[in-house]
Design a protein around this motif. Structure first.
Motif, short mmCIF file in Angstrom:
data_model
loop_
_atom_site.label_atom_id
_atom_site.label_comp_id
_atom_site.label_asym_id
_atom_site.label_seq_id
_atom_site.Cartn_x
_atom_site.Cartn_y
_atom_site.Cartn_z
N PRO A 1 60.53 31.87 46.17
CA PRO A 1 61.52 32.85 45.72
C PRO A 1 62.94 32.49 46.13
N SER A 2 63.87 32.68 45.25
CA SER A 2 65.32 32.48 45.41
C SER A 2 65.76 31.02 45.59
N VAL A 3 64.86 30.07 45.38
CA VAL A 3 65.27 28.66 45.50
C VAL A 3 66.23 28.27 44.38
N ALA A 4 65.97 28.70 43.18
CA ALA A 4 66.85 28.34 42.06
C ALA A 4 68.26 28.87 42.27
N ASP A 5 68.40 29.98 43.00
CA ASP A 5 69.73 30.53 43.26
C ASP A 5 70.49 29.73 44.30
N SER A 6 69.77 29.03 45.16
CA SER A 6 70.43 28.26 46.22
C SER A 6 70.05 26.79 46.13
N ARG B 1 73.11 21.45 39.99
CA ARG B 1 72.94 22.59 39.08
C ARG B 1 74.13 22.71 38.14
#
Length: 192
Positions: A177-182, A18
């Motif tokens: 949900p929240s995969v892009a954040d982690s 990322r």
């Protein structure tokens, strides 16, 4: 000391897909293409090809990149990288083998030729999914004088399978949900 800091920063960025994608900024497509090209066949296997494709698919919207462009660029880069590896192997690979060598003996070159005659197609497709192997299979195919026509066909099919599956995994994960954040943890799980 500046060189050590620069190398440390480079390693940190490359190990975090990322951060790497964010760092590329407007050069996203060029950077991703270069990494996929080099890792696919230019004899430098320590780049994050798998994780980069998955991460790019997960966060493409946040990066302002259209997924079809990422896929198209990565397909072209993967095919071109393998082509370069094949031609390097065809041009220089046989010179590395000697009768009295410990590892690269000429009898092993004959074994490699027989292997690519029997299993070259499978090696080209499945080798795409094994990070270090992905880099050296095209070189070995060129050195073993695998038919170029056969190589080219299976190179394209392998690239389609690899880029398609890695970006497909990324798209599936993007819906969680929240995969892009982690993404770092997710990519580590995918690569292992």
């Amino acid at each position: 000391m500046d060189l050590i800091n620069w190398i440390g920063g480079l390693i940190a960025v490359v190990s975090d897909p990322r951060a790497l994608l964010d760092a590329l900024g407007p050069w996203l497509l060029v950077g991703v293409a270069l990494i996929v090209f080099v890792e696919s066949g230019v004899l430098f296997p320590f780049l994050p090809g798998d994780s980069l494709l998955v991460a790019a698919a997960v966060v493409h919207g946040a990066l302002g990149a259209q997924l079809w462009r990422i896929v198209a660029v990565c397909l072209l880069a993967a095919v071109a990288g393998d082509q370069a590896g094949y031609w390097l192997g065809a041009r220089y690979g046989r010179r590395l083998f000697r009768d009295d060598a410990r590892i690269l003996r000429t009898d092993r070159l004959e074994e490699a030729e027989a292997f690519f005659d029997r299993h070259g197609r499978v090696a080209l497709v499945l080798g795409r999914f094994v990070p270090i192997v992905r880099t050296y299979v095209p070189f070995a195919a060129g050195a073993a004088r695998m038919s170029y026509r056969r190589f080219a066909i299976w190179n394209v099919l392998g690239a389609l399978a690899w880029v398609g599956s890695m970006t497909g995994v990324g798209l599936l994960l993007a819906g969680v949900p929240s995969v892009a954040d982690s993404i770092e943890g997710v990519v580590l799980a995918v690569v292992r």
